[in-house]
Motif scaffolding. Sequence first.
Motif, short mmCIF file in Angstrom:
data_model
loop_
_atom_site.label_atom_id
_atom_site.label_comp_id
_atom_site.label_asym_id
_atom_site.label_seq_id
_atom_site.Cartn_x
_atom_site.Cartn_y
_atom_site.Cartn_z
N ARG A 154 30.87 49.50 47.94
CA ARG A 154 29.83 49.61 48.98
C ARG A 154 29.70 48.35 49.81
NH1 ARG A 154 24.69 49.64 44.83
NH2 ARG A 154 24.74 47.42 44.47
N PHE A 155 30.38 47.27 49.41
CA PHE A 155 30.33 46.00 50.15
C PHE A 155 31.75 45.60 50.57
CE2 PHE A 155 26.79 45.25 46.95
CZ PHE A 155 25.78 45.58 47.82
N PRO A 156 31.89 44.76 51.59
CA PRO A 156 33.21 44.27 51.98
C PRO A 156 33.76 43.28 50.96
CG PRO A 156 31.51 43.32 53.39
CD PRO A 156 30.84 44.31 52.49
N ILE A 157 35.09 43.17 50.92
CA ILE A 157 35.78 42.26 50.00
C ILE A 157 35.54 40.81 50.44
CG2 ILE A 157 38.03 41.49 49.15
CD1 ILE A 157 38.94 44.41 49.33
N ILE A 158 35.12 39.97 49.48
CA ILE A 158 34.89 38.54 49.72
C ILE A 158 36.08 37.72 49.23
CG2 ILE A 158 33.47 36.54 49.11
CD1 ILE A 158 31.10 38.47 48.84
N ASP A 159 36.58 38.06 48.02
CA ASP A 159 37.62 37.25 47.40
C ASP A 159 38.51 38.12 46.53
OD1 ASP A 159 39.02 34.96 46.73
OD2 ASP A 159 37.55 34.22 45.29
N LYS A 160 39.77 37.70 46.40
CA LYS A 160 40.72 38.39 45.53
C LYS A 160 41.48 37.33 44.76
CE LYS A 160 44.95 41.03 45.52
NZ LYS A 160 46.06 41.49 46.33
N ILE A 161 41.54 37.49 43.43
CA ILE A 161 42.23 36.54 42.57
C ILE A 161 43.25 37.31 41.74
CG2 ILE A 161 41.97 34.88 40.68
CD1 ILE A 161 38.94 34.76 41.61
N GLU A 162 44.50 36.84 41.76
CA GLU A 162 45.54 37.45 40.93
C GLU A 162 45.78 36.55 39.74
OE1 GLU A 162 48.97 38.87 43.01
OE2 GLU A 162 47.78 39.46 44.74
N ASN A 163 45.58 37.09 38.54
CA ASN A 163 45.76 36.34 37.31
C ASN A 163 47.24 36.29 36.92
OD1 ASN A 163 42.97 35.99 36.99
ND2 ASN A 163 42.78 37.98 35.99
N PRO A 164 47.66 35.26 36.17
CA PRO A 164 49.06 35.15 35.74
C PRO A 164 49.51 36.33 34.86
CG PRO A 164 47.89 33.09 35.31
CD PRO A 164 46.87 34.09 35.77
N ASP A 165 48.57 36.98 34.18
CA ASP A 165 48.93 38.10 33.31
C ASP A 165 49.09 39.42 34.07
OD1 ASP A 165 46.32 38.75 33.93
OD2 ASP A 165 45.63 38.82 31.86
N GLY A 166 48.95 39.39 35.39
CA GLY A 166 49.11 40.60 36.20
C GLY A 166 47.81 41.27 36.57
N GLY A 167 46.70 40.80 36.03
CA GLY A 167 45.39 41.36 36.36
C GLY A 167 44.93 40.89 37.73
N VAL A 168 44.00 41.64 38.29
CA VAL A 168 43.46 41.32 39.61
C VAL A 168 41.94 41.37 39.53
CG1 VAL A 168 43.31 42.06 42.02
CG2 VAL A 168 45.47 42.29 40.79
N VAL A 169 41.28 40.38 40.12
CA VAL A 169 39.82 40.36 40.21
C VAL A 169 39.46 40.37 41.69
CG1 VAL A 169 37.70 39.09 39.71
CG2 VAL A 169 39.59 39.05 38.07
N ILE A 170 38.64 41.33 42.09
CA ILE A 170 38.19 41.44 43.47
C ILE A 170 36.67 41.36 43.47
CG2 ILE A 170 38.05 42.91 45.52
CD1 ILE A 170 40.77 44.05 44.75
N VAL A 171 36.14 40.47 44.31
CA VAL A 171 34.69 40.29 44.43
C VAL A 171 34.25 40.80 45.80
CG1 VAL A 171 32.80 38.62 44.42
CG2 VAL A 171 34.78 38.27 42.92
N THR A 172 33.21 41.63 45.79
CA THR A 172 32.62 42.13 47.04
C THR A 172 31.16 41.70 47.08
OG1 THR A 172 31.87 44.24 46.12
CG2 THR A 172 34.13 44.15 46.96
N GLY A 173 30.57 41.71 48.25
CA GLY A 173 29.16 41.33 48.34
C GLY A 173 28.59 41.60 49.71
N ASP A 174 27.25 41.46 49.78
CA ASP A 174 26.56 41.72 51.03
C ASP A 174 26.16 40.44 51.75
OD1 ASP A 174 24.43 40.80 49.52
OD2 ASP A 174 23.14 42.53 49.92
N GLY A 175 26.48 39.27 51.18
CA GLY A 175 26.12 38.01 51.80
C GLY A 175 24.69 37.59 51.54
N LYS A 176 23.94 38.38 50.79
CA LYS A 176 22.54 38.08 50.50
C LYS A 176 22.31 37.91 48.99
CE LYS A 176 21.11 40.67 54.51
NZ LYS A 176 20.47 41.86 55.01
N GLY A 177 23.38 37.83 48.23
CA GLY A 177 23.26 37.63 46.80
C GLY A 177 23.70 38.80 45.94
N TYR A 178 23.81 39.98 46.51
CA TYR A 178 24.28 41.13 45.74
C TYR A 178 25.80 41.13 45.75
CZ TYR A 178 19.56 42.95 45.65
OH TYR A 178 18.22 43.09 45.43
N MET A 179 26.39 41.22 44.55
CA MET A 179 27.85 41.22 44.44
C MET A 179 28.29 42.28 43.44
SD MET A 179 28.88 37.18 44.43
CE MET A 179 28.37 36.96 42.75
N VAL A 180 29.52 42.72 43.63
CA VAL A 180 30.16 43.60 42.66
C VAL A 180 31.53 43.00 42.40
CG1 VAL A 180 30.95 45.92 42.11
CG2 VAL A 180 28.92 45.62 43.54
#
Length: 73
Positions: A41-67
């Motif tokens: 429901r929010f735009p992508i803020i950051d994407k991190i690719e881990n060495p083990d092949g996993g991916v972490v994507i952080v989204t947020g509204d810029g007001k403190g709410y993040m997923v």
Amino acid sequence: MKEYEIIIETINPCGGDRHSQQEIIEANIESPEAFVKEKGRFPIIDKIENPDGGVVIVTGDGKGYMVRYTFSE
């Protein structure tokens, strides 16, 4: 398509990481980015690719709410 275990953490500005709501799902998806763009429901803020092949994507509204989505194959 690849099968991923996805941890979805919903973080609000009052509770932070400590009080995040977590959900774990499994899904066959084309890519983590496509999943987040379609389901998130929010735009992508950051994407991190881990060495083990996993991916972490952080989204947020810029007001403190993040997923944070953590994808593991």
